[in-house]
Scaffold this active site. Sequence first.
Site, mmCIF file in Angstrom:
data_model
loop_
_atom_site.group_PDB
_atom_site.id
_atom_site.type_symbol
_atom_site.label_atom_id
_atom_site.label_comp_id
_atom_site.label_asym_id
_atom_site.label_seq_id
_atom_site.Cartn_x
_atom_site.Cartn_y
_atom_site.Cartn_z
ATOM 1 N N HIS B 44 0.313 -1.269 0.100
ATOM 2 C CA HIS B 44 0.020 -0.198 -0.064
ATOM 3 C C HIS B 44 0.389 1.358 -0.262
ATOM 4 C CE1 HIS B 44 -2.835 -3.059 1.377
ATOM 5 N NE2 HIS B 44 -4.223 -2.384 0.225
ATOM 6 N N ASP B 174 -4.104 -3.183 12.861
ATOM 7 C CA ASP B 174 -4.338 -2.204 11.472
ATOM 8 C C ASP B 174 -4.711 -3.445 10.778
ATOM 9 O OD1 ASP B 174 -4.931 -2.512 8.954
ATOM 10 O OD2 ASP B 174 -3.078 -0.780 8.552
ATOM 11 N N TRP B 226 -17.154 -17.610 11.380
ATOM 12 C CA TRP B 226 -18.483 -16.048 11.338
ATOM 13 C C TRP B 226 -18.604 -14.602 11.908
ATOM 14 C CZ3 TRP B 226 -17.219 -20.939 13.460
ATOM 15 C CH2 TRP B 226 -16.869 -21.227 14.806
ATOM 16 N N LYS B 227 -17.232 -15.161 12.743
ATOM 17 C CA LYS B 227 -17.091 -13.752 13.906
ATOM 18 C C LYS B 227 -16.069 -12.345 13.051
ATOM 19 C CE LYS B 227 -16.797 -15.250 17.975
ATOM 20 N NZ LYS B 227 -16.092 -15.328 19.165
ATOM 21 N N GLY B 306 2.113 -2.930 16.629
ATOM 22 C CA GLY B 306 3.010 -1.995 15.689
ATOM 23 C C GLY B 306 4.512 -2.226 15.861
#
Lengths: 334, 334
Positions: B44, B174, B226-227, B306
Amino acid sequence: MRITFDELVKVFAEKLEKRGVPREDALLAGQILAQNSLDGIYSHGVNRFPRLVSYIDKGYIDPKAKAEKVASFGAYEQWDGHLALGMVSAKIAMDRAIEIAKQYGIGLVAIRNTNHWMRGGYYGWQAADQGMIGICWTNTQPNMPAWGAKDRRIGNNPFVMAVPRKNGEHIVLDSAMSQFSYGKIEMTKFEGKQLPVPGGFDEEGNMTTDPGAIEKTWRVLPVGYWKGSGMSILLDLVAAILAGGNTVTDIGKMTSDEYGLSQVLIAIDPERFNAPGFTEEAINRVIEDVTSSVPATEGKAVRYPGQNSLATRRKNLEEGIPVLDNIWEQISAL
Amino acid sequence: MRITFDELVKVFAEKLEKRGVPREDALLAGQILAQNSLDGIYSHGVNRFPRLVSYIDKGYIDPKAKAEKVASFGAYEQWDGHLALGMVSAKIAMDRAIEIAKQYGIGLVAIRNTNHWMRGGYYGWQAADQGMIGICWTNTQPNMPAWGAKDRRIGNNPFVMAVPRKNGEHIVLDSAMSQFSYGKIEMTKFEGKQLPVPGGFDEEGNMTTDPGAIEKTWRVLPVGYWKGSGMSILLDLVAAILAGGNTVTDIGKMTSDEYGLSQVLIAIDPERFNAPGFTEEAINRVIEDVTSSVPATEGKAVRYPGQNSLATRRKNLEEGIPVLDNIWEQISAL
């Protein structure tokens, strides 16, 4: 046996009053516990009641205490739960967050020294019933290893998000950061079954679906491995900091039980700026699209978060709430 | 090859200016992309640049547009991105959320008609660098099946939480709601490896770690099954409703590309009410406790969210940012 909602509330309230909880709080706590059972979350309703009462007896819960606002600035308030009943304090805190949201668009109440709120989803439904988006979470005692660790130092820190619909069919996610609860693992072992996906590690360090093997290590899996592990850490930090309260680390040092938690309750007004009908239509478009997905198992429709609770609620309202005989005996004897 | 941060910014900014982006926005976008690369999120940053420019050429990104506030009430603002560069708009939106948080304790900016923000973690670091807790998320195009579904109708909707530390070593999560990104699956296949845990389903409907088999179905797994599926749906609904913008369902109907997104950016002041030092000490207690867990693999320390980004940042600042030759050729030719 099956017991009506009203009967459950009455019995819970009576037993709590007997332990010194004021009538009003006892009724509210009873209603929350009965609602959790009505919605099918028996583990955090009727089945948990004996343990809840034992926490009053052990002094973790102060039956006469009241949560209290300690600081306020704009849309963010800090509260002290004073170790009152966790469900009552969380309900009060979300009600206050909703009031703040009416004034500022969004409201955040962070509460320290509070107790187990039982089922987090309750407070999501509560916000949605008042037309609000609800976001809330709690920390817990250390009950899960961080990703890459063997010993349990992070919490499963349940996280809740709710979106209201005018017809009451709200979209509500209630998700702990562990893949399965201890209760689910124990029940699956009791039934002689395997978990549907790996839920933890065995003694050799291999991931397994065998609940018995997981019980030997209690090395349970975070949701999405490193991802749920990371989210658990952040949820804990943010709750403890905003509440000025205990972290999971702190809670783990207190006792082997769970009290003195930190929670965050947020409400946001979803229709503040939108054109009439926008919110409802946006929700319905998504729910219709997702539930009409091509099913992975033929004939098994894809469901949205909250759909099962609502279906169980309707069934239990009609037929009564299923209660295990031995649990009911325990509760009756309290 | 290795390229310095400043050189990357300069080249990105030049190329964006050539496409009609005003100098100031081009520089800011270049800084964000270079920072993402510096932190090791090349997918990104530098690697995404050619596609970003192609989106300007296709008209999905309006190089001259500016995000604009459309409504404001207390601590909640609604913005329109007018299809400007997504990174620039998200940066502006988080800056505004921080300003609001200074006034009301918490600030929420929801932005519609915006574009891919590249790496969500950037805006978490941004908030933390200003001493704020940051929480933000975006919706995406439909790129993942809901749990129990075969076809892709939900987004991976990255979710970010950040907690500041005074020494700059912020705690930043993130996390997309898919277990792996498409890029990770493709790269793992390219390297002839297996994913470390199952990442999707093969053509027979079995979960698999084989990236080649997953590429054939693109039936990728949500985080925690599913969560993560449920959380993806809620993140989408809340973002679209608060922004008055497109849902994942809407985005999927527009083109096969991804634009016109909805995002939420929240900042909260962590030290508003706490005693001096409370915040820092609470964070350090948790991070020290978690990172000193008993490691599952001997000698492999448990890390906090992080930590890897920070380590990579320090290395890349010293040695330069690694850039693939063929990517650099593509960028130079733009």
